[in-house]
Design an enzyme around this catalytic site. Structure first.
Site, PDB file in Angstrom:
ATOM      1  N   GLY A   1      -5.860   0.276   9.000  1.00  0.00           N
ATOM      2  CA  GLY A   1      -4.832  -0.191   9.933  1.00  0.00           C
ATOM      3  C   GLY A   1      -4.568  -1.675   9.813  1.00  0.00           C
ATOM      4  O   GLY A   1      -3.772  -2.232  10.561  1.00  0.00           O
ATOM      5  N   ARG A   2      -5.300  -2.316   8.921  1.00  0.00           N
ATOM      6  CA  ARG A   2      -5.206  -3.775   8.755  1.00  0.00           C
ATOM      7  C   ARG A   2      -5.446  -4.458  10.100  1.00  0.00           C
ATOM      8  O   ARG A   2      -6.510  -4.268  10.667  1.00  0.00           O
ATOM      9  CB  ARG A   2      -3.848  -4.155   8.158  1.00  0.00           C
ATOM     10  CG  ARG A   2      -3.893  -5.483   7.405  1.00  0.00           C
ATOM     11  CD  ARG A   2      -2.570  -5.799   6.767  1.00  0.00           C
ATOM     12  NE  ARG A   2      -2.344  -5.044   5.578  1.00  0.00           N
ATOM     13  CZ  ARG A   2      -2.778  -5.401   4.366  1.00  0.00           C
ATOM     14  NH1 ARG A   2      -3.461  -6.508   4.215  1.00  0.00           N
ATOM     15  NH2 ARG A   2      -2.547  -4.664   3.319  1.00  0.00           N
TER      16      ARG A   2
ATOM     17  N   ASP B   1      -0.063   2.029   8.407  1.00  0.00           N
ATOM     18  CA  ASP B   1      -0.572   1.238   9.543  1.00  0.00           C
ATOM     19  C   ASP B   1       0.275   1.332  10.817  1.00  0.00           C
ATOM     20  O   ASP B   1      -0.208   1.011  11.899  1.00  0.00           O
ATOM     21  CB  ASP B   1      -0.681  -0.245   9.145  1.00  0.00           C
ATOM     22  CG  ASP B   1      -1.617  -0.459   7.967  1.00  0.00           C
ATOM     23  OD1 ASP B   1      -2.469   0.409   7.721  1.00  0.00           O
ATOM     24  OD2 ASP B   1      -1.478  -1.491   7.282  1.00  0.00           O
TER      25      ASP B   1
ATOM     26  N   GLY C   1       0.842  -1.204   0.000  1.00  0.00           N
ATOM     27  CA  GLY C   1       0.000   0.000   0.000  1.00  0.00           C
ATOM     28  C   GLY C   1       0.874   1.249   0.000  1.00  0.00           C
ATOM     29  O   GLY C   1       1.850   1.316   0.736  1.00  0.00           O
TER      30      GLY C   1
ATOM     31  N   ASP D   1       2.464  -0.624  11.838  1.00  0.00           N
ATOM     32  CA  ASP D   1       2.447  -1.940  12.498  1.00  0.00           C
ATOM     33  C   ASP D   1       3.774  -2.682  12.358  1.00  0.00           C
ATOM     34  O   ASP D   1       3.805  -3.912  12.350  1.00  0.00           O
ATOM     35  CB  ASP D   1       1.305  -2.791  11.900  1.00  0.00           C
ATOM     36  CG  ASP D   1       1.441  -2.972  10.388  1.00  0.00           C
ATOM     37  OD1 ASP D   1       2.237  -2.243   9.762  1.00  0.00           O
ATOM     38  OD2 ASP D   1       0.758  -3.843   9.836  1.00  0.00           O
TER      39      ASP D   1
ATOM     40  N   SER E   1     -24.546  13.358  21.374  1.00  0.00           N
ATOM     41  CA  SER E   1     -23.827  12.843  20.203  1.00  0.00           C
ATOM     42  C   SER E   1     -22.539  12.162  20.664  1.00  0.00           C
ATOM     43  O   SER E   1     -21.928  12.592  21.646  1.00  0.00           O
ATOM     44  CB  SER E   1     -23.522  13.966  19.216  1.00  0.00           C
ATOM     45  OG  SER E   1     -22.494  14.769  19.708  1.00  0.00           O
TER      46      SER E   1
ATOM     47  N   ARG F   1      19.223  10.480  -3.973  1.00  0.00           N
ATOM     48  CA  ARG F   1      20.255  11.513  -3.844  1.00  0.00           C
ATOM     49  C   ARG F   1      21.387  11.075  -2.914  1.00  0.00           C
ATOM     50  O   ARG F   1      22.561  11.382  -3.167  1.00  0.00           O
ATOM     51  CB  ARG F   1      19.619  12.827  -3.385  1.00  0.00           C
ATOM     52  CG  ARG F   1      18.721  13.390  -4.483  1.00  0.00           C
ATOM     53  CD  ARG F   1      18.339  14.818  -4.268  1.00  0.00           C
ATOM     54  NE  ARG F   1      17.698  15.340  -5.470  1.00  0.00           N
ATOM     55  CZ  ARG F   1      17.140  16.533  -5.558  1.00  0.00           C
ATOM     56  NH1 ARG F   1      17.126  17.333  -4.511  1.00  0.00           N
ATOM     57  NH2 ARG F   1      16.599  16.929  -6.693  1.00  0.00           N
TER      58      ARG F   1
ATOM     59  N   THR G   1       4.360   2.523   5.546  1.00  0.00           N
ATOM     60  CA  THR G   1       2.958   2.063   5.594  1.00  0.00           C
ATOM     61  C   THR G   1       2.195   2.991   6.528  1.00  0.00           C
ATOM     62  O   THR G   1       2.749   3.435   7.537  1.00  0.00           O
ATOM     63  CB  THR G   1       2.829   0.609   6.099  1.00  0.00           C
ATOM     64  OG1 THR G   1       1.454   0.374   6.451  1.00  0.00           O
ATOM     65  CG2 THR G   1       3.667   0.302   7.316  1.00  0.00           C
TER      66      THR G   1
ATOM     67  N   ARG H   1       1.016  -5.011  -5.259  1.00  0.00           N
ATOM     68  CA  ARG H   1       1.186  -6.215  -4.434  1.00  0.00           C
ATOM     69  C   ARG H   1       1.301  -7.351  -5.440  1.00  0.00           C
ATOM     70  O   ARG H   1       0.365  -7.614  -6.185  1.00  0.00           O
ATOM     71  CB  ARG H   1      -0.029  -6.434  -3.531  1.00  0.00           C
ATOM     72  CG  ARG H   1      -0.346  -5.244  -2.610  1.00  0.00           C
ATOM     73  CD  ARG H   1      -1.446  -5.629  -1.630  1.00  0.00           C
ATOM     74  NE  ARG H   1      -2.160  -4.484  -1.092  1.00  0.00           N
ATOM     75  CZ  ARG H   1      -1.780  -3.757  -0.062  1.00  0.00           C
ATOM     76  NH1 ARG H   1      -0.653  -4.022   0.550  1.00  0.00           N
ATOM     77  NH2 ARG H   1      -2.519  -2.743   0.360  1.00  0.00           N
TER      78      ARG H   1
ATOM     79  N   ASP I   1       5.150  -4.779   6.054  1.00  0.00           N
ATOM     80  CA  ASP I   1       5.390  -6.147   6.488  1.00  0.00           C
ATOM     81  C   ASP I   1       5.473  -7.163   5.331  1.00  0.00           C
ATOM     82  O   ASP I   1       6.450  -7.919   5.223  1.00  0.00           O
ATOM     83  CB  ASP I   1       4.179  -6.472   7.377  1.00  0.00           C
ATOM     84  CG  ASP I   1       4.410  -7.655   8.218  1.00  0.00           C
ATOM     85  OD1 ASP I   1       5.441  -7.690   8.880  1.00  0.00           O
ATOM     86  OD2 ASP I   1       3.550  -8.557   8.188  1.00  0.00           O
TER      87      ASP I   1
END
Ligand code: F6P
Length: 326
Positions: free
Chosen positions: A175-176, A132, A15, A134, A220, A29, A130, A76, A107
């Site tokens: 966030g998977r 995420d 991603g 993670d 709310s 660079r 990423t 991917r 990952d």
């Protein structure tokens, strides 16, 4: 004796994440400054198999720092998961005389890198990119800061309309399997509850809290749901709550890919520039099959094997904040 590195390849994989361009710029660079030749490999591992190599010079990475996405494109690759695909990729690298790789990704990309470098004699170094956050071996990944700011910005807006209509919103963030985006954006927006995969979700407890808030006339509420929560996504959880407690008018928002786009924050640009440059320094210092990360203020090289095996833990102190303050 280790073979001297003369030409490197850089690719972005998995991603996309805001800040990947700043990292590509630093790698290109940084390498040119060291007298290396650099190829940008387009579309990640898929492009490596297809031989999509682009010779990079100083100007190839001009004016890209503020752009989201990745100028190298990403993918991917299913084919790279096969031995046959990796063999073709290796032959492409040999054809271009590329003798080391910098992989900017998450990952899954690192798992691929590890497999590749164990089969073929090619030094690989990873930069964690990423949204995420993670990945073990770094406090923050490239793209995470931008993503949490985007999520915060979006939830702030949802709060306005939730408030105007007296509604309860369930907002699902990406966030998977990790709750980092949910946790930080939830704290920053004063959400009433945050549901993350790292801690078990108790629907009874959530309903009890909403009931209590309703009784004290809070009309709310915002519940931030990490997409990987074990109880399901925002739709499932909203349904479970709505069936048993119907005082609130409920709405659901899935933030989705908006969290992946946009101009990177200053934090992400600086982190990406630093890690990209350190990846080149590491390679030239003999670092192999490692990921470069930043922990506190230090640059840390973590073996890729460890980075993919271990989990980056959520800070429990941050989880408590939600409960105490709402
Ligand atoms: O890993 C980044 C991420 O955005 C995750 O948060 C999400 O689960 C996944 O990628 C979505 O992937 P795709 O864009 O391929 O649907």
């Amino acid at each position: 004796m280790k073979k001297k590195i003369k030409t490197i390849g850089v690719l972005t994989s998995g991603g996309d994440a805001p800040g990947m361009n700043a990292c590509v710029r630093a790698v290109v660079r940084g390498a040119l400054k060291e007298g290396l030749e650099v190829y940008g490999i387009e579309h990640g591992y898929q492009g490596m198999i297809q031989g999509k190599m682009r010779k990079m010079n100083w100007k190839s990475v001009s004016g890209i720092m503020h752009q989201g996405g990745t100028i190298l494109k990403t993918a991917r690759s299913e084919r790279f998961r096969t031995k046959e695909g990796r063999e073709i990729a290796y032959n492409q690298l040999r054809h271009y005389e590329i003798d080391a790789l910098v992989i900017i990704g998450g990952d899954g990309s690192f798992k691929g890198a590890l497999e590749f470098s164990s089969e073929f004699d090619i030094p690989v170094i990873g930069c964690p990119g990423t949204i995420d956050n993670d990945i073990f071996g770094t406090d923050f990944t490239i793209g995470y800061d931008t993503a949490i700011n985007t999520a915060m910005w979006a939830i702030d807006k949802i709060k306005d309309t939730a408030n105007a209509h007296d509604r309860l919103f369930f907002v699902e963030v990406m966030g998977r399997d990790a709750g980092f985006i949910a946790l930080r954006s939830g704290i920053a927006t004063g959400a009433e509850s945050v549901l993350v995969p790292e801690s078990s979700t108790d629907i009874n407890r959530l309903i009890a809290k909403l009931e209590r808030l309703y009784q004290v006339k809070q009309r709310s509420c915002i519940v931030v749901v990490a997409e990987g929560d074990e109880m399901g996504g925002a739709f499932e959880i909203a349904k479970k709550v709505g069936q048993r407690f119907d005082k609130y008018d409920i709405r659901i928002t899935i933030l989705g890919h908006i969290q992946r786009g946009g101009s990177p924050t200053c934090m992400d640009r600086v982190l990406a520039s630093r890690l990209g440059l350190e990846a080149i320094r590491g390679l030239l210092d003999g670092q192999r099959e490692v990921m470069v990360g930043k922990i506190c203020h230090d640059i840390v090289f973590t073996p890729l094997e460890k980075a993919v095996k271990h989990h980056h833990e959520l800070n429990p102190v941050l989880l408590d904040i939600i409960d105490i303050l709402s």
